[in-house]
Structures are given as C-alpha cells and as structure tokens.
Design an enzyme around this catalytic site. Sequence first.
Site, mmCIF file in Angstrom:
data_model
loop_
_atom_site.group_PDB
_atom_site.id
_atom_site.type_symbol
_atom_site.label_atom_id
_atom_site.label_comp_id
_atom_site.label_asym_id
_atom_site.label_seq_id
_atom_site.Cartn_x
_atom_site.Cartn_y
_atom_site.Cartn_z
ATOM 1 N N GLU A 189 1.916 -2.714 4.933
ATOM 2 C CA GLU A 189 1.255 -1.584 5.587
ATOM 3 C C GLU A 189 -0.030 -1.986 6.283
ATOM 4 O OE1 GLU A 189 4.114 -0.170 2.700
ATOM 5 O OE2 GLU A 189 2.443 -1.584 2.498
ATOM 6 N N GLU A 247 6.231 20.376 -6.380
ATOM 7 C CA GLU A 247 6.600 19.316 -5.449
ATOM 8 C C GLU A 247 6.950 19.843 -4.058
ATOM 9 O OE1 GLU A 247 6.831 16.271 -4.777
ATOM 10 O OE2 GLU A 247 6.624 15.072 -6.596
ATOM 11 N N GLN A 305 11.222 2.443 -4.373
ATOM 12 C CA GLN A 305 9.927 2.386 -3.726
ATOM 13 C C GLN A 305 9.265 1.037 -4.000
ATOM 14 O OE1 GLN A 305 8.018 5.884 -5.297
ATOM 15 N NE2 GLN A 305 9.006 7.244 -3.822
ATOM 16 N N HIS A 306 8.448 0.592 -3.053
ATOM 17 C CA HIS A 306 7.891 -0.750 -3.156
ATOM 18 C C HIS A 306 6.897 -0.899 -4.298
ATOM 19 C CE1 HIS A 306 9.121 -1.748 1.235
ATOM 20 N NE2 HIS A 306 9.982 -2.235 0.376
ATOM 21 N N MET A 356 4.847 5.669 4.583
ATOM 22 C CA MET A 356 5.905 5.346 5.543
ATOM 23 C C MET A 356 6.939 4.428 4.905
ATOM 24 S SD MET A 356 5.306 3.921 9.395
ATOM 25 C CE MET A 356 6.592 3.960 10.647
ATOM 26 N N ARG A 414 2.358 10.091 -6.751
ATOM 27 C CA ARG A 414 1.531 11.029 -7.504
ATOM 28 C C ARG A 414 1.067 10.393 -8.816
ATOM 29 N NH1 ARG A 414 6.396 15.206 -9.305
ATOM 30 N NH2 ARG A 414 6.582 14.501 -11.475
ATOM 31 N N TRP A 445 0.876 -1.164 0.000
ATOM 32 C CA TRP A 445 0.000 0.000 0.000
ATOM 33 C C TRP A 445 0.918 1.220 0.000
ATOM 34 C CZ3 TRP A 445 -4.505 -0.836 4.053
ATOM 35 C CH2 TRP A 445 -5.193 -2.010 3.737
#
Length: 487
Positions: free
Chosen positions: A228, A277, A186-187, A220, A169, A165
């Site tokens: 998550e 941003e 990132q996952h 997180m 953007r 989760w």
Amino acid sequence: MARPKDLRAYLEALQELGDLRTVDRVVDPHLEVGAVIRRSYETRAPAPLFTDIKGAAPGFRLLGAPGALSSVPDRPLARIALSLGLDSGAGAREIIDALAGARTREPVAPRLVESGPCKQNVLLGADASLDRFPTPLLHEGDGGPYVNTWGTIIARTPDGEFTNWSIARIMMIDGKHLTGLVLHPQHIAYVWQQWADRGEDMPFALVQGGDPALPFISGMPLPDGVEEAGYLGALLGEPMELVQCETVDLQVPANAEIVIEGHLSAERTGVEGPMGEFAGYRPHETTMQPVYTIEAITHRDDPVWPTVVEGEPVDEFHTATGLTLAAEALTALRAAGLPVTTAWEPFEMASHALVVSVAADWRDRLPGVRTDELAERITEVIDAQRFAYLVPRLFVLDDDVDASDVGELMWALATRVHPTGRRIVREGKVLPLLSVYTPEERHAWRGPRVTYDALLPSAAEGREPRSSFRHIFPAEVQQRVLETWDA
C-alpha cells in the site's frame, strides 16, 4: 486548493467547504457519540468534530464520518475526492479512473525521515494506555468500544519481504489490550499467520489520522505482494514520509495523529464482537481472535481520532471499500483487454453488488461475441481476483447508464435484468459478513455468486431507444429548451 496532506489540513478543507461541524458541548462516548455520527450519515450532515468527550483528556478530539458523503449539495463525493488528492467536485468515474490509473504506474517507495508530528508526545510502559483517549461504544449491543474503525494496521512478515497496511475493526478490552478481526484471505491474516506459525507474537503499529488517503488505500484489495505504501506514492505523486516506531521495527506515517505500538498474540484468546456492520445489521455472534498488547503510544498535541460508525448505507465502508474494489476490478478488466469503461459498487447496495459498464462500441471491438459470452469473460476475470469472495452479485450493463446515479441505476436494473434468465451462477468462497447468505453458508464461508447479463440488444436486433429528455429529443431541441428554461 492544495492537496491536504494530513488530517488537520483535511479538516481545514472541509471547513472551507462548509462540510464540518464542531461539537463543543460535552458528549458521552457511551452511545451518544455513535448516535450523532450515525445520524450525520443518514441526514447527509457535515462531519462532526467532537472537542469535549466525557472521560477523555482535555484537548483530545474525535472526528466522525471522515470519508462519508458530503453535505455540499453539488459535491456529494467531496470528502472522498479531497482525501485522494482530487478536486472536491470530482465525480465517480474520475475517482475510479484515478485509483485504477495509479495501479499501472510504478510504485513510489516511502521515505524515512528523522521525526515528525506524531512524535510530539511519547508514552511508554504503564503510561501507554488508552484510558485518556476517546474510546466510544458505537452501537448498542457492541461487544465493547471499537477503537479502530478508520485506522491503519501496519505489519511486516518475519522475513521482512512484505509490509502490509490494512484496516480491520479492533475492539478495546482494557486500556492496554485490544482484539480484532484477523480473517483469511486478508493480508493482515497472511502476515499474522507467518508469525503465529513460528510461535511468536506479531509486532504491529496502529495509525490513526495522517494523510486522508491512507484509510482508503488501506482498505483496497490490492493483489498479493503489492504494498500500500508504494501504491499511495504512485497515486499521490510523492513518497509517503515515515518515521521509526519507538518499540517495534516498523515505520509509520510521520504526520499521523496517534500511533499505537505493540504485539499481536500468536494465539486466538480474545472474544471479539459483535459489532454493527456494513450490511446494515448488528450480528449476534462473537469469534475468538488474537489480542493486541499496547507497549507504546505516540501522538500529536491535541490529537484527533477519526471514527466510523458502520450501519445502513452510506458510510465509510461503502465509500472506501466500494470505490477501491471497483477500481481494482476496472484495473483487472482493462488488463484483460475487455471493452469496459468503468466499474462501480453502488453505495446504497451496502457493498453487496458490483456493476461493470461496457463500452458502447463493444460489438465492433469484439465482433461476433454475444452478450452472454462477454458477461462470461467479465465473470472469469472478476472470479480470478482475490476480492471475488466480496462480490455476491455482478451486473454487466451498457455504459449509457451512470451506475453512480442511484435513480438511473435502479431503473436500468428493473428494466434490463431478466426475472429468471441471462445469469451465470457459480459456487465459491464468500465473506460471512455478507448478510445476503444463510447462516449455514456464512459459517461455511461458501455460497452462490451470480452475474446478471443486463446488456441491451444491438440496434440490428431491435434495441429500443431510451425515452428521456437526454436521449429521445434532438440535440438542437434540448439546447433550445435549456436556453429558455428559466423563462
């Protein structure tokens, strides 16, 4: 006050605090909505709830600044605290401790239920389009309307072993197609890459609204393999209730306001960006990213779409990313047995710095260790974390300073950070969205990171006492002054 478990209960809590302002007049989604939300951050105004957005279906609403600083004078972190199941008056250290404490508890797995409010309206096929939803152009010069700024993307690896989760953007191309950042490490990129390597599009669900804690935890930087959903259950003390999607094999929060389902392309064919941003600037560049194709939309009656307009501090990127990254840093430092009391990413520094506070008795707990040695140990722990590339500056301070008090922090940094010495510089991976780096460093995803040893000397080494009301006067004198102050 009971913990608000969905966005509507959260709105009621904000209304009770006087921290919600309903905007009933017609507003234009082309820049006007973004300008109102942006100004609400910069004036610390109540969160705006728009009920009449030009071009959107009647009854569809949009909430701005859902996790920003509160307008309530003595409760600046009220929106954050309420979102995380804490009292609205909770302070910085209490929030960080709650987030870090939940990381040491066993995950609480979510529970699948038959249905939920998010299934009140089901749109399939040609009806599954964003044309009737509020889709604002947030900043002048953005590449398009950004429809995901506070929503959670749910995706699962092809083998079903890991469900992520996350927040990233997402820009609207048209009513049926979107594109957004899918960046390693990132996952979401980890999951997408596994599908892309098979030559298959990735099933996804994009969730707007639901439990107000959801966006904070979706942003997180949890370690690899930590999901998550289970962490949220541990944090809130109860399992998340999920329902099955209509068209993809994914489960989503039952109390969500809006759920968008579909597939994310295996190829990067979408031109994404630019977008204003979190650093406080709007970059010029675009990138090629995968394309989301919408196949179903489910939503509550009169749905509320939460929206963030990133820019100069303080907005939700700074609160959500800053708090959760600091909590993850504190978790790692405690696990390493280091004498730290808390960690903090100062909101006003636009997520470009992390402060680690060291306990007053650290010399007793680590006899013979010098300040530079402790700073080195802290640096090694932070550099070993998957979020290290997000931290260009690390400050190590004594915990007599409240790092969440911007005035006290600025004073401490100005008087305790040596102009040229007592620093640890190293090269490594950096996030290209960090504006402090040169264009060459940002394109290479590589640049310097620095730790500042700002620890004071010991009393034996001539440590000077702080010259302030709280520190240099005897307790009985302080008390007498306080008791007679109004007179």
